[in-house]
Write a protein that holds these residues in place. Sequence first.
Motif, PDB file in Angstrom:
ATOM      1  N   ARG A  55       0.758  -1.117   0.036  1.00 52.34           N
ATOM      2  CA  ARG A  55       0.048   0.072   0.017  1.00 52.34           C
ATOM      3  C   ARG A  55       0.784   1.273  -0.077  1.00 52.34           C
ATOM      4  O   ARG A  55       0.587   2.306  -0.679  1.00 52.34           O
ATOM      5  CB  ARG A  55      -0.880   0.110   1.150  1.00 52.34           C
ATOM      6  CG  ARG A  55      -0.210  -0.036   2.572  1.00 52.34           C
ATOM      7  CD  ARG A  55      -1.165   0.080   3.675  1.00 52.34           C
ATOM      8  NE  ARG A  55      -0.466   0.085   4.912  1.00 52.34           N
ATOM      9  CZ  ARG A  55      -0.067   1.172   5.608  1.00 52.34           C
ATOM     10  NH1 ARG A  55      -0.406   2.376   5.143  1.00 52.34           N
ATOM     11  NH2 ARG A  55       0.434   1.164   6.787  1.00 52.34           N
ATOM     12  N   LEU A  56       2.100   0.961   0.707  1.00 50.10           N
ATOM     13  CA  LEU A  56       3.048   2.456   0.686  1.00 50.10           C
ATOM     14  C   LEU A  56       3.795   2.532  -0.791  1.00 50.10           C
ATOM     15  O   LEU A  56       3.994   3.583  -1.137  1.00 50.10           O
ATOM     16  CB  LEU A  56       3.985   2.188   1.685  1.00 50.10           C
ATOM     17  CG  LEU A  56       3.230   2.271   3.021  1.00 50.10           C
ATOM     18  CD1 LEU A  56       4.310   2.218   3.971  1.00 50.10           C
ATOM     19  CD2 LEU A  56       2.537   3.560   3.602  1.00 50.10           C
ATOM     20  N   ARG A  57       4.022   1.541  -1.155  1.00 52.65           N
ATOM     21  CA  ARG A  57       4.808   1.239  -2.397  1.00 52.65           C
ATOM     22  C   ARG A  57       3.767   1.750  -3.695  1.00 52.65           C
ATOM     23  O   ARG A  57       4.293   2.421  -4.556  1.00 52.65           O
ATOM     24  CB  ARG A  57       5.203   0.010  -2.976  1.00 52.65           C
ATOM     25  CG  ARG A  57       6.549  -0.489  -2.137  1.00 52.65           C
ATOM     26  CD  ARG A  57       7.228  -1.767  -2.644  1.00 52.65           C
ATOM     27  NE  ARG A  57       6.227  -2.958  -2.096  1.00 52.65           N
ATOM     28  CZ  ARG A  57       6.411  -4.110  -2.758  1.00 52.65           C
ATOM     29  NH1 ARG A  57       6.800  -4.286  -3.833  1.00 52.65           N
ATOM     30  NH2 ARG A  57       5.232  -5.039  -2.330  1.00 52.65           N
ATOM     31  N   ARG A  58       2.404   1.514  -3.690  1.00 54.31           N
ATOM     32  CA  ARG A  58       1.615   2.256  -4.371  1.00 54.31           C
ATOM     33  C   ARG A  58       1.644   3.776  -4.578  1.00 54.31           C
ATOM     34  O   ARG A  58       1.664   4.316  -5.453  1.00 54.31           O
ATOM     35  CB  ARG A  58       0.319   1.571  -4.317  1.00 54.31           C
ATOM     36  CG  ARG A  58       0.063   0.252  -4.695  1.00 54.31           C
ATOM     37  CD  ARG A  58      -1.419  -0.266  -4.710  1.00 54.31           C
ATOM     38  NE  ARG A  58      -1.821   0.059  -3.251  1.00 54.31           N
ATOM     39  CZ  ARG A  58      -3.030  -0.596  -2.810  1.00 54.31           C
ATOM     40  NH1 ARG A  58      -4.111  -0.666  -3.575  1.00 54.31           N
ATOM     41  NH2 ARG A  58      -3.447  -0.368  -1.658  1.00 54.31           N
ATOM     42  N   LEU A  59       1.747   4.117  -3.261  1.00 55.42           N
ATOM     43  CA  LEU A  59       1.936   5.630  -3.345  1.00 55.42           C
ATOM     44  C   LEU A  59       3.177   6.187  -3.786  1.00 55.42           C
ATOM     45  O   LEU A  59       3.401   7.200  -4.347  1.00 55.42           O
ATOM     46  CB  LEU A  59       1.689   6.017  -1.640  1.00 55.42           C
ATOM     47  CG  LEU A  59       0.532   5.821  -0.905  1.00 55.42           C
ATOM     48  CD1 LEU A  59       0.525   6.279   0.338  1.00 55.42           C
ATOM     49  CD2 LEU A  59      -0.662   6.811  -1.697  1.00 55.42           C
ATOM     50  N   ASP A  60       4.205   5.266  -3.457  1.00 57.33           N
ATOM     51  CA  ASP A  60       5.452   5.951  -4.155  1.00 57.33           C
ATOM     52  C   ASP A  60       5.535   5.785  -5.477  1.00 57.33           C
ATOM     53  O   ASP A  60       6.206   6.712  -6.253  1.00 57.33           O
ATOM     54  CB  ASP A  60       6.608   4.899  -3.540  1.00 57.33           C
ATOM     55  CG  ASP A  60       6.835   4.860  -2.119  1.00 57.33           C
ATOM     56  OD1 ASP A  60       6.258   5.711  -1.400  1.00 57.33           O
ATOM     57  OD2 ASP A  60       7.331   3.681  -1.652  1.00 57.33           O
ATOM     58  N   TYR A 157       3.685  15.175  -5.919  1.00 63.48           N
ATOM     59  CA  TYR A 157       4.795  14.102  -5.392  1.00 63.48           C
ATOM     60  C   TYR A 157       5.021  14.280  -3.896  1.00 63.48           C
ATOM     61  O   TYR A 157       5.107  13.270  -3.169  1.00 63.48           O
ATOM     62  CB  TYR A 157       6.041  14.511  -6.420  1.00 63.48           C
ATOM     63  CG  TYR A 157       7.244  13.860  -5.628  1.00 63.48           C
ATOM     64  CD1 TYR A 157       7.443  12.432  -5.507  1.00 63.48           C
ATOM     65  CD2 TYR A 157       8.315  14.681  -4.748  1.00 63.48           C
ATOM     66  CE1 TYR A 157       8.539  11.853  -5.058  1.00 63.48           C
ATOM     67  CE2 TYR A 157       9.288  14.117  -4.529  1.00 63.48           C
ATOM     68  CZ  TYR A 157       9.616  12.408  -4.470  1.00 63.48           C
ATOM     69  OH  TYR A 157      10.722  12.132  -3.830  1.00 63.48           O
ATOM     70  N   LEU A 158       5.308  15.555  -3.450  1.00 63.08           N
ATOM     71  CA  LEU A 158       5.349  15.786  -2.124  1.00 63.08           C
ATOM     72  C   LEU A 158       4.242  15.397  -1.253  1.00 63.08           C
ATOM     73  O   LEU A 158       4.529  14.654  -0.011  1.00 63.08           O
ATOM     74  CB  LEU A 158       5.646  17.236  -1.763  1.00 63.08           C
ATOM     75  CG  LEU A 158       7.017  17.863  -2.240  1.00 63.08           C
ATOM     76  CD1 LEU A 158       6.991  19.276  -2.252  1.00 63.08           C
ATOM     77  CD2 LEU A 158       8.216  17.274  -1.579  1.00 63.08           C
ATOM     78  N   PHE A 159       2.849  15.612  -1.710  1.00 63.30           N
ATOM     79  CA  PHE A 159       1.971  15.181  -0.886  1.00 63.30           C
ATOM     80  C   PHE A 159       1.765  13.514  -0.696  1.00 63.30           C
ATOM     81  O   PHE A 159       1.548  13.160   0.369  1.00 63.30           O
ATOM     82  CB  PHE A 159       0.557  15.669  -1.588  1.00 63.30           C
ATOM     83  CG  PHE A 159      -0.765  15.421  -0.754  1.00 63.30           C
ATOM     84  CD1 PHE A 159      -0.991  16.051   0.408  1.00 63.30           C
ATOM     85  CD2 PHE A 159      -1.430  14.423  -1.046  1.00 63.30           C
ATOM     86  CE1 PHE A 159      -2.066  15.864   1.141  1.00 63.30           C
ATOM     87  CE2 PHE A 159      -2.526  14.355  -0.300  1.00 63.30           C
ATOM     88  CZ  PHE A 159      -3.017  14.858   0.493  1.00 63.30           C
ATOM     89  N   LEU A 160       2.045  12.971  -1.789  1.00 62.80           N
ATOM     90  CA  LEU A 160       1.857  11.533  -1.754  1.00 62.80           C
ATOM     91  C   LEU A 160       3.124  10.754  -1.087  1.00 62.80           C
ATOM     92  O   LEU A 160       3.011   9.810  -0.200  1.00 62.80           O
ATOM     93  CB  LEU A 160       1.826  10.973  -3.350  1.00 62.80           C
ATOM     94  CG  LEU A 160       0.636  11.209  -4.090  1.00 62.80           C
ATOM     95  CD1 LEU A 160       0.718  10.651  -5.456  1.00 62.80           C
ATOM     96  CD2 LEU A 160      -0.712  10.747  -3.299  1.00 62.80           C
ATOM     97  N   MET A 161       4.228  11.499  -0.960  1.00 67.27           N
ATOM     98  CA  MET A 161       5.448  10.900  -0.507  1.00 67.27           C
ATOM     99  C   MET A 161       4.982  11.199   1.063  1.00 67.27           C
ATOM    100  O   MET A 161       5.739  10.526   2.040  1.00 67.27           O
ATOM    101  CB  MET A 161       6.756  11.443  -0.731  1.00 67.27           C
ATOM    102  CG  MET A 161       7.074  11.268  -2.132  1.00 67.27           C
ATOM    103  SD  MET A 161       7.508   9.233  -2.344  1.00 67.27           S
ATOM    104  CE  MET A 161       9.118   9.215  -1.432  1.00 67.27           C
ATOM    105  N   ARG A 162       4.403  12.231   1.412  1.00 66.78           N
ATOM    106  CA  ARG A 162       4.217  12.442   2.926  1.00 66.78           C
ATOM    107  C   ARG A 162       2.973  11.209   3.328  1.00 66.78           C
ATOM    108  O   ARG A 162       3.510  10.829   4.662  1.00 66.78           O
ATOM    109  CB  ARG A 162       3.512  13.875   2.976  1.00 66.78           C
ATOM    110  CG  ARG A 162       2.809  14.211   4.452  1.00 66.78           C
ATOM    111  CD  ARG A 162       1.853  15.249   4.282  1.00 66.78           C
ATOM    112  NE  ARG A 162       1.319  15.656   5.623  1.00 66.78           N
ATOM    113  CZ  ARG A 162       0.663  16.351   6.076  1.00 66.78           C
ATOM    114  NH1 ARG A 162       0.136  17.221   5.081  1.00 66.78           N
ATOM    115  NH2 ARG A 162       0.360  16.528   7.191  1.00 66.78           N
ATOM    116  N   LEU A 163       2.180  11.037   2.658  1.00 66.22           N
ATOM    117  CA  LEU A 163       0.999   9.704   3.000  1.00 66.22           C
ATOM    118  C   LEU A 163       2.003   8.767   3.145  1.00 66.22           C
ATOM    119  O   LEU A 163       1.649   7.868   4.065  1.00 66.22           O
ATOM    120  CB  LEU A 163       0.199   9.830   2.055  1.00 66.22           C
ATOM    121  CG  LEU A 163      -0.743  10.920   1.867  1.00 66.22           C
ATOM    122  CD1 LEU A 163      -1.864  10.876   0.648  1.00 66.22           C
ATOM    123  CD2 LEU A 163      -1.252  11.424   3.192  1.00 66.22           C
TER     124      LEU A 163
END
Length: 301
Positions: A55-60, A157-163
Amino acid sequence: MVLGGSLCISASAVFVKLSGTSAGTAAFFRCAIALIVLAPLAFAERRAAGRRPWRLRRLDLAAGLLLGIDYVFWAAAIHSVGASIATVVVNIQVVIFPLLARVFTGTPMSRRFVVAAPVMLLGVALAGGVIGAPAQGSDPVTGAAYGLVAGFGYTGYLFLMRLGGGQGHTVGPVFTSTASAAGAAALLGGAWTGIDLSLDARAWAWLTALALIGQVLAWLVLTPALPRLAPNIGAALLLLQPVMAIVLGVAVGERPTVFQFGGCALVVLVVWGVGRGGGAPGPDRAPVRPQARRRPSRRLS
């Protein structure tokens, strides 16, 4: 560490300009060359810290797609309006980021930020050259438009990397997002400007510097360093990026107009004021993770 990372990112625009390559070529090889260094580091981290949850790699991956768009349009803006001005215009993310945080996470926006946002936009317009004669050989309107698109991509990019931040991984998220950005840059840049493989040694040297300094070193230094600082200190230090970019741009022969310098100064002052006042949850505030490690029961819910 943040000072060093800011300098690395500031130098990236100059590296793109000095390489003399198209926007697609610069964006793609910035990521592709970086992957050669990031891959073994990410593998070593995975062995030490374990597999990063899907789930985190999908955000990445999603963040990397937006980063690839950012890189292509930012490189195009550099060719149109110069390295220094393009870097300043990308700071439109300071306005966009809190709006995304408000919509998707419910983070409130202060009155200070609401007042500062239109002033920031005015500074971006001045930096883009809407007033006065543009510098010779520049296309300020087109460059500003490209810079704004890049700013939107960078904000996403910054927003998704924050999540997806934290969770004991530093290199892994950078590697995944860089690989995704390389794919996005290949598709968008290849269709728009093409990707030139027949480069001379000078171009390869600058692209390699761009990848190793502006991509690998910058993000590997900034990712773990920013959470260790108070948000207002991080905001002030990250503000050095456009300032350094202006200095480096002038060093390589760029000559912005008086109005463009004024717009740059206005952007810098507004970003500093918002960050100092705590009004905007900017990217440096995103991964405030030291508390999460000390009190996981309160942060991981």
